[in-house]
Design a protein around this motif. Structure first.
Motif, mmCIF file in Angstrom:
data_model
loop_
_atom_site.group_PDB
_atom_site.id
_atom_site.type_symbol
_atom_site.label_atom_id
_atom_site.label_comp_id
_atom_site.label_asym_id
_atom_site.label_seq_id
_atom_site.Cartn_x
_atom_site.Cartn_y
_atom_site.Cartn_z
ATOM 1 N N ARG A 144 0.851 -1.264 -0.006
ATOM 2 C CA ARG A 144 0.042 0.021 0.036
ATOM 3 C C ARG A 144 0.815 1.351 0.036
ATOM 4 N N VAL A 145 2.003 1.072 0.608
ATOM 5 C CA VAL A 145 2.891 2.325 0.386
ATOM 6 C C VAL A 145 3.319 2.587 -0.813
ATOM 7 N N LEU A 146 3.544 1.617 -1.813
ATOM 8 C CA LEU A 146 3.950 1.843 -2.872
ATOM 9 C C LEU A 146 2.902 2.387 -4.018
ATOM 10 N N MET A 147 1.663 1.720 -3.798
ATOM 11 C CA MET A 147 0.605 2.199 -4.436
ATOM 12 C C MET A 147 0.334 3.708 -4.003
ATOM 13 N N ALA A 177 -3.928 11.303 7.363
ATOM 14 C CA ALA A 177 -5.183 11.685 7.062
ATOM 15 C C ALA A 177 -5.893 10.869 6.048
ATOM 16 N N ALA A 178 -5.315 10.782 4.837
ATOM 17 C CA ALA A 178 -5.782 9.888 3.659
ATOM 18 C C ALA A 178 -5.925 8.613 4.231
ATOM 19 N N ASP A 179 -4.786 8.145 4.867
ATOM 20 C CA ASP A 179 -5.080 6.661 5.372
ATOM 21 C C ASP A 179 -6.018 6.410 6.302
ATOM 22 N N LEU A 180 -6.558 7.433 7.162
ATOM 23 C CA LEU A 180 -7.734 7.225 7.875
ATOM 24 C C LEU A 180 -8.831 7.229 7.159
ATOM 25 N N LYS A 181 -8.991 7.795 6.040
ATOM 26 C CA LYS A 181 -10.246 7.652 5.141
ATOM 27 C C LYS A 181 -10.269 6.397 4.518
ATOM 28 N N ALA A 182 -9.091 5.931 4.187
ATOM 29 C CA ALA A 182 -8.938 4.592 3.268
ATOM 30 C C ALA A 182 -9.128 3.428 4.329
ATOM 31 N N SER A 183 -8.608 3.479 5.578
ATOM 32 C CA SER A 183 -9.171 2.534 6.452
ATOM 33 C C SER A 183 -10.305 2.037 6.938
ATOM 34 N N VAL A 184 -10.986 3.279 6.953
ATOM 35 C CA VAL A 184 -12.578 3.360 7.338
ATOM 36 C C VAL A 184 -13.212 2.937 5.985
ATOM 37 N N GLY A 185 -12.919 3.469 4.884
ATOM 38 C CA GLY A 185 -13.814 3.312 3.664
ATOM 39 C C GLY A 185 -13.376 1.641 3.182
ATOM 40 N N VAL A 186 -12.442 1.142 3.384
ATOM 41 C CA VAL A 186 -12.867 -0.415 2.927
ATOM 42 C C VAL A 186 -13.722 -1.316 3.630
ATOM 43 N N VAL A 187 -14.178 -0.846 4.952
ATOM 44 C CA VAL A 187 -15.135 -1.520 5.616
ATOM 45 C C VAL A 187 -16.673 -0.992 5.509
ATOM 46 N N GLN A 188 -16.597 0.022 4.776
ATOM 47 C CA GLN A 188 -18.059 0.665 4.693
ATOM 48 C C GLN A 188 -18.572 0.313 3.147
ATOM 49 N N ASN A 189 -19.637 -0.026 3.146
ATOM 50 C CA ASN A 189 -20.427 -0.547 1.987
ATOM 51 C C ASN A 189 -20.517 0.418 0.936
ATOM 52 N N GLU A 190 -20.705 1.984 1.485
ATOM 53 C CA GLU A 190 -20.981 2.929 0.693
ATOM 54 C C GLU A 190 -19.868 3.830 0.308
ATOM 55 N N ARG A 195 -5.758 1.170 -0.173
ATOM 56 C CA ARG A 195 -6.016 -0.119 0.757
ATOM 57 C C ARG A 195 -6.252 -1.012 -0.169
ATOM 58 N N PRO A 196 -6.159 -2.294 -0.329
ATOM 59 C CA PRO A 196 -6.577 -3.447 -0.990
ATOM 60 C C PRO A 196 -8.137 -3.790 -0.435
ATOM 61 N N CYS A 197 -8.896 -4.297 -1.362
ATOM 62 C CA CYS A 197 -10.518 -4.438 -0.828
ATOM 63 C C CYS A 197 -10.830 -5.588 -1.730
ATOM 64 N N ARG A 198 -12.086 -5.881 -1.799
ATOM 65 C CA ARG A 198 -12.840 -6.673 -2.625
ATOM 66 C C ARG A 198 -14.193 -6.429 -2.977
ATOM 67 N N SER A 199 -14.722 -6.624 -4.046
ATOM 68 C CA SER A 199 -15.948 -6.119 -4.273
ATOM 69 C C SER A 199 -17.087 -6.892 -3.562
ATOM 70 N N TYR A 245 -9.112 0.684 -2.868
ATOM 71 C CA TYR A 245 -9.733 2.045 -2.435
ATOM 72 C C TYR A 245 -8.565 2.842 -2.249
ATOM 73 N N ALA A 246 -8.673 3.997 -3.132
ATOM 74 C CA ALA A 246 -7.864 5.153 -3.188
ATOM 75 C C ALA A 246 -8.222 6.448 -2.748
ATOM 76 N N VAL A 247 -7.242 7.389 -2.150
ATOM 77 C CA VAL A 247 -7.732 8.429 -1.380
ATOM 78 C C VAL A 247 -6.680 9.548 -1.653
ATOM 79 N N GLN A 248 -6.999 10.670 -2.387
ATOM 80 C CA GLN A 248 -6.229 11.911 -2.214
ATOM 81 C C GLN A 248 -6.833 13.051 -1.174
ATOM 82 N N VAL A 249 -5.900 13.524 -0.400
ATOM 83 C CA VAL A 249 -6.205 14.669 0.311
ATOM 84 C C VAL A 249 -5.429 15.858 0.072
#
Length: 275
Positions: free
Chosen positions: A103-106, A135-148, A253-257, A266-270
């Motif tokens: 994820r650091v490389l990505m 801050a971006a990783d805070l969003k990605a970490s939550v985003g991968v476990v949210q359905n929306e 962060r990697p995730c699955r459909s 799941y990609a984030v820019q801040v």
């Protein structure tokens, strides 16, 4: 998805140092535990007005995030490389091994590709800010476990993009955020869906043109896909080309459909205009 920008107009820009060191995993866990304690205190004040279901949901979400952000990360500072050197590295051009997702490389690939887009438009390069990466990783970490796919979450102290920027200790004049959840398959131009085939109790994902197994993109390839997607959306593009937004943090962060469980990122820019 692009969020509305958060602005603060009071105060003049001063000599404040907005740069920070990137925290290792234990440091991020401690920081998030502090947020958890503060969040629990916040919720205790609202206990009579909050449902038990909401409290349980927030606790589970925080627990999942702590597990995710506690995963070890590589020590290589990909951001320190010059863009040309970064692009030549074999790891950048190698197809992603989803089981060993870096994820650091990505995140670095997305950062460098963002600056390549800015350079093509004659705009100054973004300045990398490690705290903004957090801050971006805070969003990605939550985003991968949210359905929306949303810029908000049910945790009051990190609910909005500006909250997450403040949580990592940054002050700002303006904050904006781009997010995307995209498939990781390397598909022909103009194609966005893989073919799905069930065989011997297993789900197979096929290239719709070759009808062979669908291969994953490289780190550089996914970064190009993400930036192309954002640049084709007026709201996302506005953030990328805004000259007032001078600093950038990225995370992935990697995730699955949630439907067919194929590989996604799941990609984030801040973006930040510092005070």
């Amino acid at each position: 998805m692009a969020t509305k920008r958060h602005k603060k107009s009071d105060g003049r820009r001063g000599p404040q140092d907005v740069y920070g060191r990137s925290e290792h995993a234990p440091g991020r866990i401690i920081a998030f535990l502090r947020l958890f304690v503060a969040n629990a205190s916040f919720n205790s004040l609202r206990l009579r007005r909050s449902s038990a279901h909401s409290s349980v949901t927030q606790f589970i979400l925080l627990a999942l995030v702590l597990i995710v952000i506690g995963q070890p990360v590589r020590a290589t500072d990909w951001h320190a490389l010059m863009p040309e050197e970064f692009a030549r590295r074999p790891e950048v051009r190698a197809r992603v091994d989803f089981a060993a997702f870096d994820r650091v490389l990505m995140a670095a690939a997305i950062f460098h590709e963002s600056n390549r887009v800015r350079a093509r438009l004659g705009l100054p390069a973004f300045v990398r800010l490690p705290k903004l990466d957090a801050a971006a990783d805070l969003k990605a970490s939550v985003g991968v476990v949210q359905n929306e796919l949303t810029h908000t979450n049910p945790l009051p102290l990190t609910a909005q993009p500006a909250d997450r920027v403040k949580a990592v200790g940054l002050r700002y004049r303006q904050v904006a955020e781009n997010i995307a959840r995209l498939g990781l398959f390397d598909l022909p131009a103009g194609t966005s869906q893989v073919m799905i085939r069930e065989r011997a109790g297993r789900t197979e994902f096929l290239n719709p043109v070759t009808r062979g197994p669908a291969e994953l993109l490289s780190y550089a390839g996914f970064a190009e896909l993400a930036l192309r997607s954002w640049m084709n959306s007026p709201g996302h593009r506005a953030h990328l080309v805004n000259p007032e937004l001078t600093h950038l943090g990225t995370a992935a962060r990697p995730c699955r459909s949630p439907v067919v469980h194929h590989e996604q990122v799941y990609a984030v820019q801040v973006f930040l205009e510092p005070r």
